[in-house]
Design a protein around this motif. Structure first.
Motif, PDB file in Angstrom:
ATOM      1  N   ALA A 114      63.129  65.494  32.405  1.00 36.96           N
ATOM      2  CA  ALA A 114      63.548  66.922  31.481  1.00 36.96           C
ATOM      3  C   ALA A 114      64.342  67.540  31.285  1.00 36.96           C
ATOM      4  CB  ALA A 114      62.299  67.299  31.247  1.00 36.96           C
ATOM      5  N   ALA A 115      64.305  68.181  32.628  1.00 34.25           N
ATOM      6  CA  ALA A 115      66.291  69.074  32.839  1.00 34.25           C
ATOM      7  C   ALA A 115      67.023  68.284  32.192  1.00 34.25           C
ATOM      8  CB  ALA A 115      66.205  69.563  33.938  1.00 34.25           C
ATOM      9  N   ARG A 116      67.157  67.142  32.467  1.00 36.94           N
ATOM     10  CA  ARG A 116      69.166  66.764  31.948  1.00 36.94           C
ATOM     11  C   ARG A 116      68.837  66.087  30.637  1.00 36.94           C
ATOM     12  NH1 ARG A 116      68.209  61.952  36.577  1.00 36.94           N
ATOM     13  NH2 ARG A 116      69.008  63.286  38.302  1.00 36.94           N
ATOM     14  N   ARG A 117      67.841  66.545  29.975  1.00 34.92           N
ATOM     15  CA  ARG A 117      67.927  66.220  28.756  1.00 34.92           C
ATOM     16  C   ARG A 117      67.925  67.182  27.929  1.00 34.92           C
ATOM     17  NH1 ARG A 117      66.857  61.066  26.269  1.00 34.92           N
ATOM     18  NH2 ARG A 117      66.755  60.633  24.126  1.00 34.92           N
ATOM     19  N   LEU A 118      67.253  68.236  28.408  1.00 33.45           N
ATOM     20  CA  LEU A 118      66.967  69.563  28.037  1.00 33.45           C
ATOM     21  C   LEU A 118      68.400  70.395  27.824  1.00 33.45           C
ATOM     22  CD1 LEU A 118      65.321  71.648  26.252  1.00 33.45           C
ATOM     23  CD2 LEU A 118      64.626  72.516  28.196  1.00 33.45           C
ATOM     24  N   LYS A 119      69.175  70.802  28.882  1.00 38.54           N
ATOM     25  CA  LYS A 119      70.117  71.416  29.570  1.00 38.54           C
ATOM     26  C   LYS A 119      71.229  71.305  28.623  1.00 38.54           C
ATOM     27  CE  LYS A 119      69.993  71.328  34.588  1.00 38.54           C
ATOM     28  NZ  LYS A 119      70.785  70.828  35.261  1.00 38.54           N
ATOM     29  N   PRO A 120      71.974  70.348  28.065  1.00 37.53           N
ATOM     30  CA  PRO A 120      73.056  70.127  27.150  1.00 37.53           C
ATOM     31  C   PRO A 120      72.459  71.419  25.373  1.00 37.53           C
ATOM     32  CG  PRO A 120      72.384  67.808  27.737  1.00 37.53           C
ATOM     33  CD  PRO A 120      71.437  68.745  27.735  1.00 37.53           C
ATOM     34  N   GLN A 121      70.988  71.061  26.010  1.00 38.84           N
ATOM     35  CA  GLN A 121      70.691  71.997  23.527  1.00 38.84           C
ATOM     36  C   GLN A 121      70.254  73.499  24.598  1.00 38.84           C
ATOM     37  OE1 GLN A 121      67.534  69.783  22.024  1.00 38.84           O
ATOM     38  NE2 GLN A 121      67.287  68.381  23.592  1.00 38.84           N
ATOM     39  N   VAL A 122      70.541  73.977  25.593  1.00 36.76           N
ATOM     40  CA  VAL A 122      70.049  75.517  25.786  1.00 36.76           C
ATOM     41  C   VAL A 122      71.030  76.251  26.825  1.00 36.76           C
ATOM     42  CG1 VAL A 122      67.813  75.195  25.099  1.00 36.76           C
ATOM     43  CG2 VAL A 122      68.596  74.851  27.657  1.00 36.76           C
ATOM     44  N   SER A 123      71.327  77.367  26.629  1.00 39.76           N
ATOM     45  CA  SER A 123      71.815  77.923  27.416  1.00 39.76           C
ATOM     46  C   SER A 123      71.821  77.773  29.150  1.00 39.76           C
ATOM     47  CB  SER A 123      72.461  79.504  27.267  1.00 39.76           C
ATOM     48  OG  SER A 123      71.006  81.001  26.862  1.00 39.76           O
ATOM     49  N   ALA A 124      70.558  77.686  29.402  1.00 36.57           N
ATOM     50  CA  ALA A 124      69.834  77.995  30.190  1.00 36.57           C
ATOM     51  C   ALA A 124      68.244  77.118  30.709  1.00 36.57           C
ATOM     52  CB  ALA A 124      69.592  78.907  31.302  1.00 36.57           C
ATOM     53  N   VAL A 125      68.015  76.535  31.915  1.00 35.71           N
ATOM     54  CA  VAL A 125      66.589  75.792  31.714  1.00 35.71           C
ATOM     55  C   VAL A 125      66.514  76.404  33.357  1.00 35.71           C
ATOM     56  CG1 VAL A 125      65.699  73.577  32.428  1.00 35.71           C
ATOM     57  CG2 VAL A 125      67.872  73.750  31.154  1.00 35.71           C
ATOM     58  N   ALA A 126      64.797  76.371  33.348  1.00 36.83           N
ATOM     59  CA  ALA A 126      63.722  76.998  34.341  1.00 36.83           C
ATOM     60  C   ALA A 126      62.786  76.097  34.055  1.00 36.83           C
ATOM     61  CB  ALA A 126      64.060  78.791  34.514  1.00 36.83           C
ATOM     62  N   VAL A 127      61.851  76.506  34.725  1.00 34.95           N
ATOM     63  CA  VAL A 127      60.695  75.276  35.053  1.00 34.95           C
ATOM     64  C   VAL A 127      59.171  76.505  35.104  1.00 34.95           C
ATOM     65  CG1 VAL A 127      59.217  73.634  36.056  1.00 34.95           C
ATOM     66  CG2 VAL A 127      61.845  73.429  36.185  1.00 34.95           C
ATOM     67  N   ASN A 128      58.496  76.240  34.421  1.00 34.52           N
ATOM     68  CA  ASN A 128      57.136  76.952  34.464  1.00 34.52           C
ATOM     69  C   ASN A 128      56.418  75.978  35.006  1.00 34.52           C
ATOM     70  OD1 ASN A 128      53.981  77.431  33.240  1.00 34.52           O
ATOM     71  ND2 ASN A 128      54.440  78.817  33.818  1.00 34.52           N
TER      72      ASN A 128
END
Length: 211
Positions: free
Chosen positions: A38-52
């Motif tokens: 999920a992180a690898r797929r989301l990272k290119p689409q946004v400025s930063a990634v975190a997990v809840n």
């Protein structure tokens, strides 16, 4: 609507995963944990990634991400995770206008998810949410950070915990994503893994989608 530098991505991993019998985030698909996929797929689409998440999260070395829990120890389902995500963005990324949320259990979600959701946001407080032929996908959504107080009041005041109810309250804009054409047939990019049988099915699709 807004550039990706103003959008924080959050992976919602606070569910109990009762039907899987284990933490979904650590389930491995094709040798990689769902949380890392999920992180690898989301990272290119946004400025930063975190997990809840409401417990410890194990990452592959070099794949570590910020982790934050729900604000209310009693938990309020996915909406509690969304509220925590908005609060996290407001405190740690004050430049962000929106938060894009995805779950851990849909490893094939579109690589243009955030861009396409952004296109239907016509007012600063509009929520955008994904839909496909299988229905609405409420946790694949783009949430204005300015709704943090409103959502907190909704939950504190006994508002419905269903994400759909809150989306309806704010007249969220929906965008329909097409099926993926593959050599094996059509595939819904929002296929989610809820049971061991679903995991087996995902493994069967993996070689078709990622070869």
């Amino acid at each position: 609507m807004t550039a990706t530098h103003a959008i924080v991505g959050v992976i919602l991993a606070g569910g109990l995963s009762s039907r899987m019998g284990q933490d979904k985030a650590r389930i491995r698909l094709g040798g990689a944990a769902l949380i890392d996929r999920a992180a690898r797929r989301l990272k290119p689409q946004v400025s930063a990634v975190a997990v809840n998440a409401n417990g410890p999260v194990l990452f592959e070395r070099g794949e570590e991400l910020p982790v934050f829990a729900d604000l209310d120890a009693a938990r309020a389902g996915p909406l509690g995770g969304v509220l925590a995500a908005l609060d996290y963005a407001r405190r740690h990324h004050p430049e962000a206008s929106h938060v894009a949320t995805v779950p851990t259990d849909s490893p094939f979600f579109p690589t243009d998810l955030v861009a396409r959701l952004s296109r239907v946001v016509d007012t600063p407080e509009r929520i955008a949410v994904a839909r496909s032929v299988s229905g609405l996908h409420p946790v694949f959504a783009l949430w204005p950070v300015t709704l943090a107080t409103d959502l907190a009041e909704w939950l504190a005041g006994g508002g419905a915990l269903r994400v759909r109810s809150y989306l309806e309250r704010h007249q969220a804009r929906e965008i329909t994503f097409p099926l993926i054409e593959t050599s094996r047939g059509e595939f819904d990019p929002f296929f989610n893994i809820n049971t061991p049988d679903d995991l087996d099915e995902a493994e069967n699709w993996l070689w078709v989608l990622e070869r």
